[in-house]
Enzyme design. Structure first.
Site, PDB file in Angstrom:
ATOM      1  N   HIS A  41       1.246  -1.074  -0.484  1.00  0.00           N
ATOM      2  CA  HIS A  41       0.111   0.175   0.374  1.00  0.00           C
ATOM      3  C   HIS A  41       1.203   1.220   0.096  1.00  0.00           C
ATOM      4  CE1 HIS A  41      -3.890  -1.862   0.913  1.00  0.00           C
ATOM      5  NE2 HIS A  41      -4.188  -1.395   0.132  1.00  0.00           N
ATOM      6  N   HIS A  80      -0.147  -8.904   1.186  1.00  0.00           N
ATOM      7  CA  HIS A  80      -1.165  -9.011   1.527  1.00  0.00           C
ATOM      8  C   HIS A  80      -2.188 -10.117   1.692  1.00  0.00           C
ATOM      9  CE1 HIS A  80      -1.393  -4.243   1.929  1.00  0.00           C
ATOM     10  NE2 HIS A  80      -1.764  -4.591   3.222  1.00  0.00           N
ATOM     11  N   CYS A 102       2.786 -12.209   2.544  1.00  0.00           N
ATOM     12  CA  CYS A 102       3.390 -12.462   4.053  1.00  0.00           C
ATOM     13  C   CYS A 102       3.385 -13.690   5.060  1.00  0.00           C
ATOM     14  CB  CYS A 102       2.940 -10.559   4.536  1.00  0.00           C
ATOM     15  SG  CYS A 102       3.355 -11.202   6.129  1.00  0.00           S
ATOM     16  N   GLU A 132      -6.227  -7.086   3.385  1.00  0.00           N
ATOM     17  CA  GLU A 132      -5.889  -8.862   3.933  1.00  0.00           C
ATOM     18  C   GLU A 132      -6.821  -9.277   5.046  1.00  0.00           C
ATOM     19  OE1 GLU A 132      -4.294  -9.424   8.558  1.00  0.00           O
ATOM     20  OE2 GLU A 132      -3.065  -7.558   7.749  1.00  0.00           O
ATOM     21  N   CYS A 197       1.294  -8.418  13.888  1.00  0.00           N
ATOM     22  CA  CYS A 197       3.010  -8.578  13.835  1.00  0.00           C
ATOM     23  C   CYS A 197       3.724  -7.982  14.687  1.00  0.00           C
ATOM     24  CB  CYS A 197       2.875  -7.540  12.130  1.00  0.00           C
ATOM     25  SG  CYS A 197       4.313  -7.876  11.276  1.00  0.00           S
ATOM     26  N   SER A 225      -3.049   2.833   3.151  1.00  0.00           N
ATOM     27  CA  SER A 225      -1.972   1.927   4.218  1.00  0.00           C
ATOM     28  C   SER A 225      -2.381   1.840   5.818  1.00  0.00           C
ATOM     29  CB  SER A 225      -0.391   2.270   4.102  1.00  0.00           C
ATOM     30  OG  SER A 225       0.256   1.598   5.417  1.00  0.00           O
ATOM     31  N   ASN A 227      -1.680   0.403   8.705  1.00  0.00           N
ATOM     32  CA  ASN A 227      -0.287   0.208   9.296  1.00  0.00           C
ATOM     33  C   ASN A 227       0.092   1.626   9.329  1.00  0.00           C
ATOM     34  OD1 ASN A 227       2.239   0.749   7.987  1.00  0.00           O
ATOM     35  ND2 ASN A 227       1.498  -1.132   7.095  1.00  0.00           N
ATOM     36  N   SER A 269       5.096   0.209   4.706  1.00  0.00           N
ATOM     37  CA  SER A 269       5.091  -0.146   2.848  1.00  0.00           C
ATOM     38  C   SER A 269       6.038   1.131   2.696  1.00  0.00           C
ATOM     39  CB  SER A 269       3.458   0.240   2.616  1.00  0.00           C
ATOM     40  OG  SER A 269       2.493  -1.127   2.967  1.00  0.00           O
TER      41      SER A 269
END
Length: 288
Positions: A41, A80, A102, A132, A197, A225, A227, A269
């Site tokens: 992303h 993702h 991932c 994801e 994660c 994104s 995150n 990312s």
């Protein structure tokens, strides 16, 4: 002026693997090359992949059978991951699949399948619109998805059923702990797997610490994104003078002054060169 980086920031293991897979394919493969959705992303990374010969495909086009894929073409499955239906369609097309999903996303998927086979119903904590989450839950049969504590409290979970609780890898750790506490209090029949994660947790904690000691915090990441947006949430909770920018072109130098302590953090990312360009633009404007 002082520019301080978060202790943990930038590319995570999964993103690095996906990007390296793209470069490897571009170097060693002469067939047509595709990426399933945004490989990560970040628009700048996607643009770079297109510059080295990749074509970005929309999953909707594959589902609707209007994609240009032909036998022997190469397609990279993004970090993702993707849905079970998409994977089955790609296999039928006899394309060469390079799966850059991932490993942490794959692990959650494995637990979901295993626990459903044991008879558990799944509670999934995350954003149901995120690729994801869409990918992981597609491998299950009956999934209860909750984005936050309010949705969880409004649900009608059965205290007589067995539940397995799984999470999106980029979930805000603080929000997860709040929901975990609620589930442990009212649903002893739920087994909770914390699969956020490690890189996500580290980056959130590093951002939290950074935000406390700086006058302003710049979170560098794509607006899509997950995150990166969560890093902004963490920063804003400690420092209201926090902002999300995608690259140096979006940076408003009017936000800064010479006596400021500037915090820099970046989503998983976000490539290093974008981080450096932003730092250099700030330094260049103030001759630091």
């Amino acid at each position: 002026m002082e520019i301080i980086r978060a202790e943990k920031m930038g590319f995570c293991f999964g993103v690095k693997k996906a990007v390296e897979t793209c470069y490897e394919v571009a170097k060693n493969n002469k067939n047509k090359k595709y990426i399933l959705g945004m490989v990560v992303h970040n628009k700048d990374v996607v643009r770079e992949m297109e510059n080295i010969g990749f074509i970005t495909l929309d999953e909707k086009d594959i589902l609707a059978e209007r994609d240009p894929l032909e036998k022997g073409d190469v397609i990279i499955v993004r970090a993702h991951g993707t849905t079970l239906e998409i994977m089955e369609k790609l296999k039928k097309k006899e394309v060469e699949i390079k799966d850059a999903t991932c490993i942490f996303v794959d692990k959650i998927k494995e637990i979901l399948i295993e626990r459903e086979n044991l008879g558990d119903e799944i509670i999934f904590i995350g954003d149901k619109e995120h690729p994801e989450v869409k990918g992981i839950v597609s491998f299950g049969k009956k999934i209860n998805i909750f984005k936050n504590i309010d949705e969880l409290k409004e649900s009608s979970l059965d205290k007589d059923k067995r539940y397995t609780v799984l999470t999106q890898t980029t979930l805000n750790k603080k929000k997860f702990l709040e929901m975990k506490e609620y589930l442990e209090k009212y649903y002893s029949n739920a087994q909770i797997f914390d699969r956020i994660c490690g890189a996500t947790s580290e980056r959130q904690e590093a951002t939290r610490k950074l935000s406390k000691i700086c006058d302003i915090v710049i979170v560098i990441g794509d607006l899509k994104s997950s995150n990166s947006k969560k890093l902004l949430e963490v920063a804003l909770a400690e420092n209201p003078n926090s902002y999300l920018v995608q690259n140096e072109n979006e940076l408003d130098l009017g936000m800064f002054s010479e006596n400021m302590k500037i915090g820099i953090t970046a989503g998983a990312s976000t490539p290093e060169d974008i981080i450096k360009k932003i730092e250099n633009k700030i330094r260049g404007n103030f001759n630091v």
